[in-house]
Design an enzyme around this catalytic site. Structure first.
Site, PDB file in Angstrom:
ATOM      1  N   ASP A   1      69.485  11.402  33.063  1.00  0.00           N
ATOM      2  CA  ASP A   1      70.464  10.521  33.684  1.00  0.00           C
ATOM      3  C   ASP A   1      70.567   9.272  32.802  1.00  0.00           C
ATOM      4  O   ASP A   1      69.735   8.391  32.909  1.00  0.00           O
ATOM      5  CB  ASP A   1      70.013  10.161  35.092  1.00  0.00           C
TER       6      ASP A   1
ATOM      7  N   GLU B   1      74.734   0.717  33.120  1.00  0.00           N
ATOM      8  CA  GLU B   1      75.235   1.365  34.337  1.00  0.00           C
ATOM      9  C   GLU B   1      74.228   1.245  35.472  1.00  0.00           C
ATOM     10  O   GLU B   1      74.605   1.051  36.635  1.00  0.00           O
ATOM     11  CB  GLU B   1      75.546   2.842  34.055  1.00  0.00           C
ATOM     12  N   GLU B   2      72.955   1.372  35.135  1.00  0.00           N
ATOM     13  CA  GLU B   2      71.911   1.403  36.156  1.00  0.00           C
ATOM     14  C   GLU B   2      71.726   0.061  36.865  1.00  0.00           C
ATOM     15  O   GLU B   2      71.071  -0.002  37.901  1.00  0.00           O
ATOM     16  CB  GLU B   2      70.580   1.843  35.540  1.00  0.00           C
TER      17      GLU B   2
ATOM     18  N   ASP C   1      78.518  11.950  34.588  1.00  0.00           N
ATOM     19  CA  ASP C   1      77.211  11.485  35.053  1.00  0.00           C
ATOM     20  C   ASP C   1      76.455  12.682  35.604  1.00  0.00           C
ATOM     21  O   ASP C   1      76.871  13.831  35.437  1.00  0.00           O
ATOM     22  CB  ASP C   1      77.370  10.384  36.105  1.00  0.00           C
TER      23      ASP C   1
ATOM     24  N   HIS D   1      65.812  10.012  38.603  1.00  0.00           N
ATOM     25  CA  HIS D   1      65.075   8.752  38.476  1.00  0.00           C
ATOM     26  C   HIS D   1      63.559   8.966  38.526  1.00  0.00           C
ATOM     27  O   HIS D   1      62.812   8.135  39.037  1.00  0.00           O
ATOM     28  CB  HIS D   1      65.525   7.740  39.536  1.00  0.00           C
TER      29      HIS D   1
END
Length: 346
Positions: free
Chosen positions: A174, A206-207, A229, A311
């Site tokens: 990711d 982005e995170e 994504d 994650h």
């Protein structure tokens, strides 16, 4: 291009939100062979441009380059490093991880916590809090302070692994898997005729708030955009419908333009590409959300790669989904008409 090898290199590279520059050389080297021009905007987003035969319209692809990580918060009297998180880190996965502290030089460390033998029966039933964890690099405080400063980044050290049946596992899939999808797309477009200029953007941060997508969409001013994504894939104990190995998930909802969604689905059917539909009734939580509302609004789509254990340091995906996602985008772009005005009406 060896797409699995590219994903391995990207997964094992380090680029926490706001600190992605360490991956730039790798990306430039890999993408300069499949794009006509490599650009960098003021924010630091890398843009790989591939010219169409007409160049009247712009098609933007976006996949984020950054990963979640940790940041040095303090160094205690024994030289143990206290830390906080950057992005959505699940603290339950951190104890016993090997890490790299990116100070004046890279220091290998481990995340430690109080051993179970010394915990009360009540504490044994609870997840370890991040304030009770620390990084041990094996040095006394004075030597740690010479090499490490408050605010330095810490990343998980994890080797990319090939599993059975085209499954792969590692950190930062990711959204480094999305970067590989863009590579597949541009590589495939070398064989195809397409009217419009392509801007494949490796977006930053982005995170921590889709920031790179916000600035790059404003800069590129695309006529159509598609974010790439990952999405939560079906796993044991998780009630989800999107499955690994069954093809890309095409997002459907208010964040996605119906004409772009329809075009992606029709392309998948016409080219016998397996696909799944992902219903997204609200914000998608991806770069698509920022791109859609850029300037006066951009017709936006979303293609997502099914992923397990998001994650964590063992994110797991399937190479077939990654490659078919890239081909889907390439064929969609190649089949866009020369004039887009009527193509994007609601």
């Amino acid at each position: 291009m060896d797409y699995k090898e590219l994903l391995k290199k990207l997964s094992e590279s380090h680029g926490v939100s706001g600190h992605e520059r360490g991956i730039y050389d790798l990306l430039r080297k890999e993408f300069e062979e499949i794009s006509d021009e490599v650009l960098e905007d003021n924010f630091g987003n890398l843009i790989f441009k591939k010219k169409g035969t007409k160049g009247k319209y712009k098609v933007m692809l976006a996949a984020h380059l950054d990963e979640i990580g940790l940041m040095v918060k303090d160094i205690d009297e024994k030289g143990f490093i206290k830390f906080t998180t950057v992005g959505g880190v699940d603290q339950r996965t951190l104890p016993s991880q090997e890490v790299i502290v990116h100070g004046k030089k890279e220091l290998l460390g481990v995340i430690g916590s109080k051993p179970p033998h010394l915990l009360s029966s009540e504490d044994m039933e609870k997840a370890i809090k991040i304030e009770d964890m620390y990084v041990d690099v094996g040095l006394p405080k004075k030597e740690v302070e010479e090499l490490v400063k408050i605010g330095d980044i810490i990343t998980i050290k994890r080797d990319f692994r090939e599993l059975l049946n085209d499954y792969v596992s590692g950190k930062a899939l990711d959204d480094r898997a999305g970067i590989v999808v863009m590579a597949v797309c541009l590589d495939e477009l070398k064989k195809l005729y397409h009217y419009h200029d392509i801007y494949a953007v490796a977006t930053l941060q982005e995170e921590v708030g889709v920031r790179g997508a916000t600035t790059s969409a404003y800069n590129v001013e695309p006529d159509i955009a598609i974010a790439i994504d990952v999405t939560h894939g079906k796993a044991r104990g998780v009630s989800l419908e999107i499955e690994l190995g069954k093809g890309p998930a095409i997002g459907k909802g208010p964040n996605m333009h119906p004409a772009v969604y329809k075009g992606l689905v029709e392309t998948a059917k016409n080219y016998n590409i397996n696909y799944q539909v992902e219903p997204l009734p609200g914000p998608s939580g991806t770069d698509a959300w920022a791109i859609q509302v850029s300037r006066e609004g951009v017709p936006t789509g979303l293609v997502s790669i099914p992923l397990r254990y998001m994650h964590t340091s063992v994110e797991t995906g399937n190479m077939k989904d990654i490659i078919s996602s890239g081909k889907l985008l390439a064929y969609y772009i190649a089949n866009l008409p020369e004039e887009l005005e009527g193509h994007l009406c609601y």
